[in-house]
Design an enzyme around this catalytic site. Structure first.
Site, PDB file in Angstrom:
ATOM      1  N   CYS A  76       4.446 -66.403  -2.961  1.00 31.95           N
ATOM      2  CA  CYS A  76       5.211 -67.477  -2.323  1.00 31.95           C
ATOM      3  C   CYS A  76       6.270 -67.963  -3.301  1.00 31.95           C
ATOM      4  CB  CYS A  76       4.264 -68.616  -1.949  1.00 31.95           C
ATOM      5  SG  CYS A  76       5.104 -70.039  -1.220  1.00 31.95           S
ATOM      6  N   CYS A 191      11.806 -65.404   0.563  1.00 28.71           N
ATOM      7  CA  CYS A 191      10.626 -66.044   1.150  1.00 28.71           C
ATOM      8  C   CYS A 191       9.801 -64.886   1.680  1.00 28.71           C
ATOM      9  CB  CYS A 191      11.019 -66.988   2.281  1.00 28.71           C
ATOM     10  SG  CYS A 191       9.610 -67.547   3.276  1.00 28.71           S
TER      11      CYS A 191
HETATM   12  N1  DGL Z   1       6.302 -67.675   2.133  1.00 34.29           N
HETATM   13  C1  DGL Z   1       6.803 -68.768   1.390  1.00 34.29           C
HETATM   14  C2  DGL Z   1       7.824 -68.310   0.351  1.00 34.29           C
HETATM   15  O1  DGL Z   1       7.808 -67.187  -0.104  1.00 34.29           O
HETATM   16  C3  DGL Z   1       7.306 -70.008   2.069  1.00 34.29           C
HETATM   17  C4  DGL Z   1       6.960 -70.361   3.454  1.00 34.29           C
HETATM   18  C5  DGL Z   1       6.935 -71.868   3.681  1.00 34.29           C
HETATM   19  O2  DGL Z   1       5.900 -72.455   3.402  1.00 34.29           O
HETATM   20  O3  DGL Z   1       7.944 -72.420   4.145  1.00 34.29           O
HETATM   21  O4  DGL Z   1       8.649 -69.069  -0.067  1.00 34.29           O
END
Ligand code: DGL
Length: 264
Positions: A76, A191
């Site tokens: 993340c 993301c």
């Molecule tokens: N998947 C997460 C990232 O790589 C973010 C998703 C979220 O919580 O908005 O930033």
């Protein structure tokens, strides 16, 4: 004592980290995985930084105690660009592999010098992201595009709900720009949710660009840190998904099961 390997923990706010789990499994076939989605906190994009930092650091105290992972992969960008150094300082005996916007590879690869970084609003405003640009892409023009909606859209899309093209285009179109006869040629998917929609992005893009998905590079880094253990066999059906809400809906369960994870 058993010589069963300790699991690899993969963490995200939601389902985005599954795009990284996919690659980890290819490179670490002998390992078992625990996938943790902090869905009770999803989406992370607009959390105040202090609150998000405190939440993730505290959560990891519990996760490390409970699962004793060999390493943890923070799949993340929004979390790692904020909390990575706090996690390493708070749990110095634990190894964390992080996810940060792939600005360095984009700067190495661009021909036009125009790069866009598509991310959550949180990742876009992080000091960490600005530092990456200064350190590795100072010769490029880097446009940061923070989307309020795309992580949720990716969650809907991957569960099979309808997502309108016009809504997706509204989120990605700022990534495409012209300057002095040159055009953006690389968009960094910063993301981990977004690679699930890469085909839609490609179809809607005003012109072809490279979409950089860091998942494989993250998996390679994890592989370097975990000794291969060819004599070990992963326990079939032992990979688990933990959702902090404690109450995943039917489509989330089905999705996790589709990734070979039993839901707890
Ligand atoms: N998947 C997460 C990232 O790589 C973010 C998703 C979220 O919580 O908005 O930033």
């Amino acid at each position: 004592m058993t010589d069963a390997p300790r699991p690899i923990l993969v963490f995200d706010s939601g389902i985005g980290g599954l795009t990284v789990l996919r690659e980890l499994r290819v490179l670490m076939p002998e390992r078992n995985f625990v996938y943790v989605a902090d869905d009770a906190g999803f989406p992370y994009g607009n959390w105040p930084e202090d609150e998000l930092r405190a939440r993730v650091v505290a959560l990891f105290g519990r996760l490390i105690d409970e699962f004793r992972p060999e390493i943890s992969v923070i799949a993340c960008n929004t979390a790692f660009t904020l909390v990575g150094s706090d996690l390493r300082a708070t749990y110095p005996d634990h190894v964390f592999v992080g996810t940060v916007p792939a600005i360095k590879p984009a700067a190495e690869r661009t021909r036009s010098g125009l790069i866009s970084v598509l991310a959550t609003p949180g990742t876009v405003k992080r000091a960490y992201t600005r530092d990456l640009i200064q350190s590795f892409a100072s010769q490029c023009h880097v446009r940061l595009v923070g989307s309020e909606k795309l992580a949720r859209m990716a969650e809907s899309y991957i569960r099979g709900d309808a997502v309108a093209d016009a809504d997706v285009l509204a989120e990605i179109e700022q990534c495409f720009h012209h300057q002095d006869g040159r055009k953006t040629d690389i968009v960094v998917l910063a993301c981990t949710h977004y690679p699930f929609m890469a085909n839609v992005f490609r179809r809607l893009a005003p012109w072809p660009v490279d979409w950089i998905d860091p998942a494989e590079a993250i998996a390679r880094q994890a592989r370097r840190l975990v000794a291969p253990a060819d004599h070990l066999q992963p326990e079939h059906h032992a990979d688990r998904a933990i959702l902090t809400s404690g109450k995943p809906d039917f489509s989330t369960r089905r999705l996790m099961q589709g990734f070979g994870l039993s839901v707890h």
